[in-house]
Design an enzyme around this catalytic site. Structure first.
Site, mmCIF file in Angstrom:
data_model
loop_
_atom_site.group_PDB
_atom_site.id
_atom_site.type_symbol
_atom_site.label_atom_id
_atom_site.label_comp_id
_atom_site.label_asym_id
_atom_site.label_seq_id
_atom_site.Cartn_x
_atom_site.Cartn_y
_atom_site.Cartn_z
ATOM 1 N N GLY A 43 0.795 -1.224 0.000
ATOM 2 C CA GLY A 43 0.000 0.000 0.000
ATOM 3 C C GLY A 43 0.824 1.269 0.000
ATOM 4 N N GLY A 44 0.093 2.382 0.138
ATOM 5 C CA GLY A 44 0.728 3.701 0.109
ATOM 6 C C GLY A 44 1.739 3.883 1.223
ATOM 7 N N SER A 150 -3.114 1.070 11.280
ATOM 8 C CA SER A 150 -4.444 1.160 10.651
ATOM 9 C C SER A 150 -5.409 1.974 11.501
ATOM 10 C CB SER A 150 -5.031 -0.247 10.456
ATOM 11 O OG SER A 150 -4.085 -1.085 9.839
ATOM 12 N N ASP A 182 2.013 12.129 14.815
ATOM 13 C CA ASP A 182 1.580 13.337 15.538
ATOM 14 C C ASP A 182 2.786 14.050 16.143
ATOM 15 O OD1 ASP A 182 -1.129 12.672 15.007
ATOM 16 O OD2 ASP A 182 -1.057 11.219 16.639
ATOM 17 N N ARG A 185 4.812 15.694 13.331
ATOM 18 C CA ARG A 185 4.175 16.947 12.904
ATOM 19 C C ARG A 185 4.363 18.049 13.941
ATOM 20 N NH1 ARG A 185 -1.002 13.562 10.975
ATOM 21 N NH2 ARG A 185 -0.489 13.426 8.756
ATOM 22 N N HIS A 209 -5.347 9.301 18.624
ATOM 23 C CA HIS A 209 -4.923 9.659 17.270
ATOM 24 C C HIS A 209 -6.128 9.992 16.388
ATOM 25 C CE1 HIS A 209 -2.578 9.967 13.656
ATOM 26 N NE2 HIS A 209 -3.352 9.068 13.067
ATOM 27 N N MET A 261 4.051 9.169 7.053
ATOM 28 C CA MET A 261 3.656 8.061 7.940
ATOM 29 C C MET A 261 4.673 6.934 7.897
ATOM 30 S SD MET A 261 1.726 6.896 10.218
ATOM 31 C CE MET A 261 2.768 5.663 10.958
HETATM 32 N N1 LIG Z 1 -1.503 5.836 12.527
HETATM 33 C C1 LIG Z 1 -1.313 6.851 11.705
HETATM 34 O O1 LIG Z 1 -0.748 7.875 12.087
HETATM 35 C C2 LIG Z 1 -1.745 6.766 10.279
HETATM 36 C C3 LIG Z 1 -2.562 5.758 9.869
HETATM 37 N N2 LIG Z 1 -2.951 5.662 8.547
HETATM 38 C C4 LIG Z 1 -3.821 4.536 8.190
HETATM 39 O O2 LIG Z 1 -3.061 3.508 7.584
HETATM 40 C C5 LIG Z 1 -3.921 2.692 6.776
HETATM 41 C C6 LIG Z 1 -3.284 2.410 5.421
HETATM 42 O O3 LIG Z 1 -3.139 3.588 4.686
HETATM 43 P P1 LIG Z 1 -2.519 3.585 3.195
HETATM 44 O O4 LIG Z 1 -1.290 2.768 3.165
HETATM 45 O O5 LIG Z 1 -2.481 4.977 2.735
HETATM 46 O O6 LIG Z 1 -3.672 2.789 2.413
HETATM 47 P P2 LIG Z 1 -3.549 1.983 1.024
HETATM 48 O O7 LIG Z 1 -4.936 1.714 0.561
HETATM 49 O O8 LIG Z 1 -2.632 2.688 0.109
HETATM 50 O O9 LIG Z 1 -2.841 0.635 1.467
HETATM 51 C C7 LIG Z 1 -3.456 -0.270 2.327
HETATM 52 C C8 LIG Z 1 -3.000 -1.653 1.941
HETATM 53 O O10 LIG Z 1 -3.625 -2.571 2.844
HETATM 54 C C9 LIG Z 1 -3.889 -3.725 2.086
HETATM 55 N N3 LIG Z 1 -4.868 -4.585 2.743
HETATM 56 C C10 LIG Z 1 -6.212 -4.511 2.777
HETATM 57 N N4 LIG Z 1 -6.728 -5.549 3.445
HETATM 58 C C11 LIG Z 1 -5.685 -6.292 3.851
HETATM 59 C C12 LIG Z 1 -5.563 -7.504 4.570
HETATM 60 N N5 LIG Z 1 -6.635 -8.162 5.030
HETATM 61 N N6 LIG Z 1 -4.335 -7.993 4.795
HETATM 62 C C13 LIG Z 1 -3.232 -7.340 4.343
HETATM 63 N N7 LIG Z 1 -3.285 -6.209 3.654
HETATM 64 C C14 LIG Z 1 -4.496 -5.690 3.408
HETATM 65 C C15 LIG Z 1 -4.350 -3.219 0.728
HETATM 66 O O11 LIG Z 1 -4.262 -4.236 -0.262
HETATM 67 C C16 LIG Z 1 -3.382 -2.071 0.520
HETATM 68 O O12 LIG Z 1 -2.232 -2.479 -0.202
HETATM 69 C C17 LIG Z 1 -5.238 3.455 6.700
HETATM 70 O O13 LIG Z 1 -6.166 2.896 7.593
HETATM 71 C C18 LIG Z 1 -4.867 4.870 7.150
HETATM 72 O O14 LIG Z 1 -5.941 5.572 7.685
HETATM 73 C C19 LIG Z 1 -2.509 6.540 7.614
HETATM 74 C C20 LIG Z 1 -1.662 7.566 7.980
HETATM 75 C C21 LIG Z 1 -1.261 7.792 9.345
HETATM 76 O O1 LIG Z 2 -5.607 11.490 8.588
HETATM 77 C C1 LIG Z 2 -5.650 10.291 8.218
HETATM 78 O O2 LIG Z 2 -6.672 9.747 7.820
HETATM 79 C C2 LIG Z 2 -4.393 9.493 8.284
HETATM 80 C C3 LIG Z 2 -3.759 9.719 9.594
HETATM 81 O O3 LIG Z 2 -4.086 9.108 10.579
HETATM 82 C C4 LIG Z 2 -2.817 10.839 9.700
HETATM 83 O O4 LIG Z 2 -2.327 11.344 8.676
HETATM 84 O O5 LIG Z 2 -2.556 11.236 10.839
#
Ligand SMILES: NC(=O)C1=CN([C@@H]2O[C@H](COP(=O)(O)OP(=O)(O)OC[C@H]3O[C@@H](n4cnc5c(N)ncnc54)[C@H](O)[C@@H]3O)[C@@H](O)[C@H]2O)C=CC1
Ligand SMILES: O=C([O-])CC(=O)C(=O)O
Length: 347
Positions: A43-44, A150, A182, A185, A209, A261
């Site tokens: 993923g991203g 997540s 956090d 930032r 968060h 992230m």
């Molecule tokens: N804790 C934090 O500070 C932050 C948390 N996030 C969260 O991180 C999560 C992922 O974000 P991105 O990478 O941007 O999303 P994305 O959609 O680019 O990547 C997510 C990946 O998870 C995979 N996935 C889905 N179901 C799965 C499963 N059962 N097993 C394994 N992989 C699976 C997808 O195939 C995809 O490759 C989101 O929930 C987002 O809100 C994002 C930024 C900051």
């Molecule tokens: O804002 C979102 O959805 C992703 C996240 O948790 C962050 O960037 O802190």
């Protein structure tokens, strides 16, 4: 005894010299074998995080798991000439192999936000994903340290705790909600406003968060600044709380923070690995099981060690503005925690 200086990923990245050769010099003969698994690795966040963990000299084995796409990511990352052996795993049937023997499991699996959504709007999809991945963790690597990325973290960490409790594998010292972004930032925004070099800045961020549950403690920021007005502190607090939304809006439908992230996730995983390896005085903020407030989970400074959490540190002295913020965040954080627990108990 011969001593090796292991340069931390953070300082190496800060100096802009996290090159393969500088990582390679601190090789495996002084550091234990450590396996790290990333779930959601295609993923991203997962892809740049895979890159950063491949650059980390503390990692000897890197397992990249996703529902699809991981063979390509793994082949790509595996060509980098650093210590970690990389393997890609795709689909349910390969999840066990990906997890077996893991010391640290990082979970950025699930859907990200689009403009107009809250993190809680992700609950319906991500709760089930986190539940199934944690069920597999309790089966294949019950002693691993789990770094939950997540969203909504305020609920996914309680979900993980309940899944582990049901399986009889829960160890509260090994479950972490990753709130490092956090802190990252808050440090960046504070340094910009206080006009101090960002590399030397520290700002604890406590609570949770999401929105107002993110409470940066600028009164404890170092180096202290006498130049910031109450209005400046309010604005910095709001910008830190809305940092995720700022990125979601700027990406205009193409997801949320991924690169910052991945950086934050790599810093936190590096801290966990250092703790496991017995490096003293490793302290990071994280959302963990906690008794420093009446809430069962809370983000604060945590001392990391060989068992995961060694000590949950207190909040320290708060300004009146921070005390008010703390009381305001509690009902929302409590509801999110309870929502996660209820979901895991009923599903
Ligand atoms: N804790 C934090 O500070 C932050 C948390 N996030 C969260 O991180 C999560 C992922 O974000 P991105 O990478 O941007 O999303 P994305 O959609 O680019 O990547 C997510 C990946 O998870 C995979 N996935 C889905 N179901 C799965 C499963 N059962 N097993 C394994 N992989 C699976 C997808 O195939 C995809 O490759 C989101 O929930 C987002 O809100 C994002 C930024 C900051
Ligand atoms: O804002 C979102 O959805 C992703 C996240 O948790 C962050 O960037 O802190």
């Amino acid at each position: 005894m011969r001593r090796f200086v292991i340069r931390s990923l953070e300082s190496a990245v800060r100096r802009g010299d996290a090159s393969a050769s500088s990582c390679r010099r601190f090789s495996s003969d002084s550091t234990p074998e450590r396996k790290v698994a990333i779930l959601g690795a295609a993923g991203g966040i997962g892809q740049p995080l895979a890159l950063l963990m491949k650059l980390n000299p503390l990692v000897s084995s890197l397992a990249l798991y996703d529902i699809a796409g991981t063979p390509g990511v793994a082949a790509d990352v595996s060509h980098i000439n650093t210590r970690a052996e990389v393997a890609g795993y795709a689909g349910d049937e390969q999840l066990g192999k990906a997890l077996e023997g893991s010391d640290v499991v990082i979970i950025p699996a699930g859907v990200p936000r689009k403009p107009g959504m809250t993190r809680d709007d992700l609950f319906n999809i991500n709760a089930g994903i986190v539940k199934s991945l944690c069920t597999a963790i309790s089966k294949y690597c019950p002693n691993a340290v789990v770094n939950m990325i997540s969203n909504p973290v305020n609920s996914t960490v309680p979900i993980a705790s309940e899944v582990f409790k049901k399986a009889g594998t829960y160890n509260e010292r090994r479950l972490f909600g990753v709130t490092t972004l956090d802190v990252v930032r808050a440090k960046t925004f504070y340094a910009g406003k206080a006009k101090v070099p960002v590399a030397g800045v520290n700002v604890p961020v406590v609570g949770g968060h999401a929105g107002i549950t993110i409470l940066p403690l600028f009164s404890q920021a170092t180096p202290a600044s006498n130049d910031l007005s109450d209005e400046d502190i309010k604005a910095l607090t709001k910008r830190t709380q809305d940092g995720g939304t700022e990125v979601v809006e700027a990406k205009a439908g193409k997801g949320s923070a991924t690169l910052s992230m991945a950086y934050a996730g790599a810093i936190f995983a590096d801290a966990c690995l250092k703790g496991l390896n017995g490096v003293p005085d490793v302290v990071e903020c994280s959302f963990v099981q906690s008794s420093i407030t009446e809430l069962p989970f809370f983000a604060s400074k945590v001392r990391l060690g060989k068992n995961g959490v060694e000590e949950v540190l207190g909040l320290g002295p708060l300004s009146d503005f921070e005390k008010e913020g703390l009381e305001k965040l509690k009902p929302e954080l409590k509801a999110s925690i309870e929502k996660g627990i209820k979901f895991a108990q009923e599903n």
